[in-house]
Motif scaffolding. Structure first.
Motif, PDB file in Angstrom:
ATOM      1  N   MET A 198       0.823  -1.201   0.000  1.00  0.00           N
ATOM      2  CA  MET A 198       0.000   0.000   0.000  1.00  0.00           C
ATOM      3  C   MET A 198       0.863   1.259   0.000  1.00  0.00           C
ATOM      4  N   GLN A 199       1.979   1.220   0.676  1.00  0.00           N
ATOM      5  CA  GLN A 199       2.826   2.404   0.764  1.00  0.00           C
ATOM      6  C   GLN A 199       3.334   2.899  -0.589  1.00  0.00           C
ATOM      7  N   PRO A 200       3.843   2.017  -1.484  1.00  0.00           N
ATOM      8  CA  PRO A 200       4.277   2.521  -2.803  1.00  0.00           C
ATOM      9  C   PRO A 200       3.148   3.143  -3.612  1.00  0.00           C
ATOM     10  N   LYS A 201       1.945   2.601  -3.483  1.00  0.00           N
ATOM     11  CA  LYS A 201       0.822   3.178  -4.230  1.00  0.00           C
ATOM     12  C   LYS A 201       0.495   4.581  -3.725  1.00  0.00           C
ATOM     13  N   MET A 202       0.539   4.765  -2.396  1.00  0.00           N
ATOM     14  CA  MET A 202       0.286   6.094  -1.864  1.00  0.00           C
ATOM     15  C   MET A 202       1.381   7.065  -2.307  1.00  0.00           C
TER      16      MET A 202
END
Length: 671
Positions: free
Chosen positions: A576-580
């Motif tokens: 989720m962090q890379p997408k954010m």
């Protein structure tokens, strides 16, 4: 004798009355809080429960459901919503606007106690509740970033240094730290290696606890001196845990480092914040109820140099969100409109009366009536906001009416040959009932607003009371100060000589009257045409009423945009962090964007929140809706997740209540 007679004969006392009203209003103006809209406190209570390790489905079935059944029996509950995440459940209860929040809190506590027998036995603690105001929103967000320090170190500085000092600022009610968690040592165990050495989890826990127990070491005495033995028993770094002995196997010591990897980390790995593309820790500032937003933010900004000096120089602290620019701009615009209204009223009075002395009288009455209204607002616990200042702007035309009516009657008697004193006494006696009836009829118009229930009534009640207070103060001044000023300032009619300017004004009005008489004659001679025009205008008004856009409040360009990231249910926090970060990079590329902060985690693996501050409107050359539109086209290219953008308004309708953007999702992301 009329009501005004004692005040006419006592000009000093009447002047002191005017000064008292003026000073009370000026003092109250400096004490009134500032906000975009009237303060509306909604009786809302949030209930929280935690069961570490339980899935969202388990939390919903075994924790949320029993609590909902028990809480649903409380009287006055208008809306109940619940949200379950990994290991936590939150239930929000909204009560009727007339419900006492303290009584509701007692009922909530009783309902929690009643449901305790139905909750899982493994619940570490009873569910807790707290009073919240969903209409409140953060007034400021500070972001901490660093090129050399970790998020854990940033969080430690934020929670131990900055949060305490910011809480002491006048007007700050709460400071929340998010985006990471406190530093911690994590022992990542290899189960296979642990089992091969015959070590259990309880053995590891016992060894770790024993190595951190502070015990007295005793003392050394030699007959003449006593020395206390002091040593640090706690292990603070990962390297201190590696050599800890867990057990012995065949005479050999088994240490934690033999079957586990020990690292310096944080308490909660699944909580991350980003500011302008960099790892960040966020400080979210909330104001106290009724506090002045502008003075509170100014107080925070004044302490920033001191705060920056109290933290390591490697930490960069920036303001990522500030609610006050749009509030300052809107209030300044309303204040300019108010001043312009007073000036225009005075000019119109001068043009029609044609007497500088006569113009001074309403010029004094109007500002004092408006300034005196601030004292009434303070006594009613109101604030300076768009609606209350709009009421004062509208009141400008009302408060001058009473003064002009009294002034016109007295001036007419002076023109008939009476002395100013006699004209003031006779004129005020003649017109006092008329002025009183005018004021009563104006206030009666706002009675339906005062009696209106629900959220809309709460919002516009301040508008109606402020306007009614201004009109009432105008009545007092019109029956006391205006006759006194007429008796002192106006001259007998025989001494007045019209100037060239006034003769020109009279000629102009004479021509206007002639034009009006000719137009009226045309209208009376062409009745069918006039009736056709009348019905055409009525039909056009009906058509415009149908086609014109409708809404609760006009759309505002606040320069703030909130975004919610929604990904697949099975996505991990690490994915989720890379997408954010990808979403935030796209947002930062827009030329209208000034600051971007976001965070994910905090119990919600597949969601994230992004908060965008735009550049001033004069700099970005595009409206907020235009910026959102072009961002959405670029954000749709990201696969596996969606970022929903919404322009932030100071107030909106949602879920049966007026709620401000930034509230509920912000709580989830940082707790």
């Amino acid at each position: 004798m009329s009501i005004s007679t004692p005040f006419i004969h006592r000009p000093v006392a009447t002047t002191l009355l005017l000064l008292a009203i003026l000073l009370a209003g000026i003092t109250a103006f400096n004490l009134l809080p500032v906000s975009p809209l009237p303060q509306v406190d909604f009786p809302t209570i949030s209930v929280s429960a935690s069961l570490p390790g339980a899935s969202p489905e388990t939390m919903a079935a075994t924790v949320a459901t029993p609590l909902e059944r028990s809480l649903g029996r409380i009287a006055g509950v208008t809306e109940m919503t619940s949200s379950s995440a990994l290991g936590s459940t939150r239930i929000t209860l909204q009560f009727d606007l007339n419900r006492d929040i303290d009584g509701a809190a007692n009922d909530v506590q009783a309902a929690i106690n009643a449901a305790r027998a139905l909750l899982p036995t493994g619940l570490p603690s009873n569910p807790t509740y707290r009073k919240v105001n969903p209409a409140d929103a953060p007034i400021m967000i500070l972001s901490l970033t660093s090129e050399t320090m970790t998020r854990a170190e940033l969080y430690d500085a934020a929670s131990t240094i900055l949060a305490q000092k910011l809480s002491q600022v006048q007007g700050i009610g709460q400071v929340t730290v998010g985006g990471s968690s406190l530093p911690a040592v994590r022992i990542e165990i290899n189960p296979t290696m642990m089992s091969a050495r015959g070590v259990g989890f309880e053995d590891i826990r016992t060894a770790v606890v024993a190595s951190n127990t502070v015990r007295p070491k005793g003392a050394i005495e030699n007959g003449e001196q006593t020395s206390q033995i002091v040593a640090n028993d706690t292990a603070n770094k990962a390297k201190d845990y590696v050599p800890i002995i867990v057990s012995y196997h065949n005479g050999a010591a088994i240490r934690i480092g033999d079957f586990a990897q020990v690292v310096d980390s944080v308490e909660d790995l699944r909580n991350g914040g980003i500011a302008d593309g960099k790892p960040a820790v966020l400080l979210v500032l909330w104001r106290q109820p009724g506090a002045n937003i502008i003075s509170t933010v100014d107080g925070v900004k004044a302490t920033l140099p001191q705060l920056r000096a109290s933290i390591p120089a490697a930490i960069d602290m920036q303001i990522s969100l500030d609610r006050t620019p749009t509030i300052r701009a809107s209030l300044a615009e309303v204040e300019r409109t108010l001043i312009l209204s007073v000036i225009l009223v005075v000019m119109v009075v001068f043009l029609f009366l044609g007497n500088a002395r006569a113009t001074i009288i309403p010029s004094i009455a109007v500002p004092i009536s408006l300034v005196g209204t601030f004292a009434a607002m303070y006594l009613c616990n109101f604030s300076l906001n768009n609606l209350s200042l709009m009421a004062l702007t509208i009141a400008t035309g009302f408060v001058v009416d009473d003064a002009i009516v009294v002034l016109e009657v007295i001036s007419r008697k002076i023109e008939n040959g009476e002395s100013p004193l006699a004209a003031a006494i006779a004129g005020s006696q003649e017109v006092s009932f008329t002025v009183l009836s005018i004021t009563a009829s104006l206030i009666a118009v706002f009675i339906p607003i005062l009696l209106m229930g629900g959220i809309v009534g709460r919002l516009f009640r301040e508008f109606a009371i402020t306007l009614s207070a201004a009109i009432s103060i105008s009545l007092v001044i019109s029956l006391t100060a205006i006759p006194m000023l007429c008796a002192l300032l106006l001259k007998p009619h025989s001494t007045l000589k019209p100037s060239r300017f006034m003769r020109a004004i009279e000629d102009f009005f004479l021509r206007v009257n002639q034009k009006y008489a000719s137009s009226l004659e045309f209208a009376l001679q062409h009745k069918r045409i006039m009736m056709a025009v009348l019905f055409t205008v009525i039909g056009l008004n009906i058509y415009l009423y149908v086609v014109i856009p409708k809404g609760f409040f006009p759309q505002q360009d606040t320069g703030r945009i909130v975004g919610n990231i929604q990904a697949d249910q099975d996505i991990s926090f690490q994915a989720m962090q890379p997408k954010m970060s990808q979403f935030m990079q796209i947002v930062m590329q827009d030329p209208a964007v000034d600051k971007v902060v976001g965070f994910t985690g905090g119990g919600q693996r597949n969601t994230g929140n992004v908060y965008i501050s735009l550049k001033p409107l004069g700099v970005r050359k595009a409206s907020m809706n235009e910026v959102v539109g072009r961002m959405r086209r670029k954000l749709n290219a990201v696969a596996g997740a969606t970022l929903f953008l919404q322009p932030v308004q100071d107030i909106r309708i949602g879920g049966g209540a007026v709620v401000t953007q930034l509230t509920s999702s912000l709580f989830w992301g940082i707790t």
